[in-house]
Motif scaffolding. Structure first.
Motif, mmCIF file in Angstrom:
data_model
loop_
_atom_site.group_PDB
_atom_site.id
_atom_site.type_symbol
_atom_site.label_atom_id
_atom_site.label_comp_id
_atom_site.label_asym_id
_atom_site.label_seq_id
_atom_site.Cartn_x
_atom_site.Cartn_y
_atom_site.Cartn_z
ATOM 1 N N LEU A 38 0.843 -1.190 0.000
ATOM 2 C CA LEU A 38 0.000 0.000 0.000
ATOM 3 C C LEU A 38 0.879 1.241 0.000
ATOM 4 O O LEU A 38 1.894 1.298 0.700
ATOM 5 N N GLU A 39 0.462 2.229 -0.774
ATOM 6 C CA GLU A 39 1.211 3.464 -0.924
ATOM 7 C C GLU A 39 0.439 4.605 -0.260
ATOM 8 O O GLU A 39 -0.692 4.908 -0.649
ATOM 9 N N PHE A 40 1.069 5.239 0.728
ATOM 10 C CA PHE A 40 0.485 6.406 1.400
ATOM 11 C C PHE A 40 0.993 7.647 0.693
ATOM 12 O O PHE A 40 2.200 7.874 0.593
ATOM 13 N N ARG A 41 0.061 8.495 0.206
ATOM 14 C CA ARG A 41 0.436 9.586 -0.693
ATOM 15 C C ARG A 41 0.298 10.976 -0.070
ATOM 16 O O ARG A 41 0.748 11.966 -0.663
ATOM 17 N N ALA A 42 -0.322 11.081 1.092
ATOM 18 C CA ALA A 42 -0.566 12.397 1.703
ATOM 19 C C ALA A 42 0.616 12.819 2.572
ATOM 20 O O ALA A 42 0.476 13.143 3.750
ATOM 21 N N MET A 43 1.815 12.809 1.985
ATOM 22 C CA MET A 43 3.031 13.119 2.729
ATOM 23 C C MET A 43 3.967 13.934 1.850
ATOM 24 O O MET A 43 3.957 13.794 0.624
ATOM 25 N N ASP A 44 4.771 14.774 2.497
ATOM 26 C CA ASP A 44 5.815 15.502 1.777
ATOM 27 C C ASP A 44 7.062 15.571 2.647
ATOM 28 O O ASP A 44 7.073 15.117 3.797
ATOM 29 N N ALA A 45 8.127 16.148 2.102
ATOM 30 C CA ALA A 45 9.438 16.105 2.751
ATOM 31 C C ALA A 45 9.616 17.144 3.835
ATOM 32 O O ALA A 45 10.710 17.266 4.388
ATOM 33 N N THR A 46 8.572 17.895 4.189
ATOM 34 C CA THR A 46 8.652 18.713 5.399
ATOM 35 C C THR A 46 8.312 17.874 6.632
ATOM 36 O O THR A 46 8.360 18.380 7.753
ATOM 37 N N ALA A 47 7.958 16.607 6.419
ATOM 38 C CA ALA A 47 7.630 15.694 7.518
ATOM 39 C C ALA A 47 8.877 14.974 8.011
ATOM 40 O O ALA A 47 9.782 14.657 7.235
#
Length: 443
Positions: free
Chosen positions: A331-340
């Motif tokens: 499963l791919e979680f997509r609601a993320m970016d590299a400020t996390a």
């Protein structure tokens, strides 16, 4: 005649903090043995730094307290050289923040992730196999070329070749370097690995990529959006669950979408707690310039198959060459970016998934249509809810998520709310375009 001084090789013990910035302290490499057991000093208030490099005034620590940063020698990364022949080797070791007597410190994100990984093993009999994909913008006075084109790839080929070489030297197991849809946008992927090492590997990708860009004099940013009209940069976290013998547990050929009963409960937990999760996975004001409909990111909490507008996606599998579907299934979680923070975001995701398993949550929010194309009644019937429209809304969702918050140490949660409240105050007057420019410099 005196001998000529030469620079001493240095090794750094690092921690990647609550805002995803990697910090640390360096020492002569030949003194590593001295630091193995007791590490080096650290300060609690360091964890309350905002991306603007201001310590949040309402943090729980103030000027008090002392900690130790203890190296995990198995996580050491060494890249002996890069394109700049005179640059020193990159040598760092991920550390865990502990009290001065060795007890775990409650606001350490790497410790939080390790504890959750152990909970999966001890309580659920599961191992977590994961990989982070990263998109970034690379500016070097290049002309703009067509998306995904060989010309764009060749333009970045020298950088990409050095990057792949450095990642391989650092044990990251890179897979692909590719031009993406956006102008000057590239993506780097790596193979999955078990447990805490997956989040360590995400940090390694970011820091090695920055190191190669620095040595080549290139301007690089992982920020979710670098300009008002720019294509967004995402971070996609791929997760599969294995039993303790290494057998895949998410796949069931007998279901309509291939997702096992365990996988359905896990996915339901992610979607149920996703509005609160956004506070950790989309943790800056500019993150919400990306989480918009029709951005191929996510704006609703739903599961999709071959649907890049879904927050959680069942990844495609292939049978070419006799490949096993079960071993590829993830499963791919997509609601993320590299400020996390990779460690904090991955830990939060795993907590939500585990609660879905323990609470046996039903999986309803499924669509292979663009969620924004459905009307309110259709989304309500399927249990599809909109994600927060701002960081302030996400933080409110986190505050209201009682069952989820129970698994987050109070020192960590209090520090996080303090620094994010400060960050919102520092950026509230910025326009969307200014936000993009501001975070492009920071990340």
């Amino acid at each position: 005649m005196t001998s000529r001084l030469m620079p001493l090789p240095m090794t750094t013990i690092v921690t990647t903090d609550l805002i995803g910035i990697t910090r640390g302290r360096s020492f002569p490499t030949d003194e590593l043995e001295h630091y193995q057991a007791a590490g080096c000093g650290w300060v609690p208030a360091n964890s309350a730094l905002t991306p603007q490099d201001i310590i949040a005034s309402s943090n729980p620590w103030g000027a008090y307290g002392d900690l130790r940063l203890i190296p995990d020698l198995a996580s050491r990364v060494t890249v002996p050289n890069g394109p700049d022949a005179d640059a020193p080797a990159l040598d760092f070791i991920h550390g865990d923040i502990r009290e001065t007597d060795g007890r775990p410190w409650g606001a350490c994100p790497r410790t939080l992730l390790r504890d959750e990984i152990e909970r999966y093993r001890d309580e659920l009999g599961l191992q977590v196999n994961a990989a982070f994909e990263h998109e970034f913008n690379l500016h070097a006075g290049f002309a703009e070329h067509l998306a995904f084109s060989l010309e764009a790839q060749r333009q970045g080929a020298e950088f990409g070749g050095w990057l792949l070489s450095a990642l391989r030297a650092g044990g990251v197991e890179p897979e692909m370097f590719l031009p993406e849809y956006g102008k000057h946008q590239y993506e780097i992927t790596c193979r999955p690995t078990l447990g805490v090492a997956a989040a360590d590997r995400a940090v390694n990708v970011r820091e090695i990529t920055r190191e190669i860009a620095r040595q080549m004099g290139l301007d690089l940013s992982f920020a979710p959006k670098t300009a008002a009209d720019a294509v967004c940069n995402g971070v996609h976290l791929h997760v599969s669950l294995l039993d303790l013998a290494g057998q895949p547990m998410l796949y069931d050929a007998g279901t309509s979408n291939g997702l096992s009963s365990l996988g359905q409960h896990w996915a339901a937990g992610i979607l149920h707690y996703l509005p609160a999760l956004c506070a950790f996975t989309a943790p800056t004001p500019v993150s919400y310039e990306r989480l918009q409909p029709h951005h191929w990111s996510a704006s609703y909490a739903c599961l999709g198959q071959q649907n890049r507008e879904a927050a959680l996606r069942i990844c495609p599998t292939v049978t070419l060459g006799g490949k096993s579907v079960a071993t590829q299934f993830n499963l791919e979680f997509r609601a993320m970016d590299a400020t996390a923070s990779p460690h904090l975001a991955m830990a939060a995701l795993l907590i939500a998934g585990r609660l879905g398993i323990e609470q046996r949550l039903a999986l309803n929010a499924i669509t292979d249509e663009v969620p924004d194309s459905l009307n309110d009644e259709q989304r309500k019937a399927r249990g599809i809810v909109a994600l927060p429209a701002s960081l302030a809304q996400a933080l409110d969702c986190l505050r209201d998520s009682g069952a989820f918050n129970e698994w987050l140490p109070k020192p960590l949660l209090d520090t996080y709310h303090a620094l994010k409240t400060e960050e919102l105050a520092l950026t509230e007057q910025l326009s969307p375009a200014d936000l993009c420019e501001h975070y492009a410099r920071l990340y």
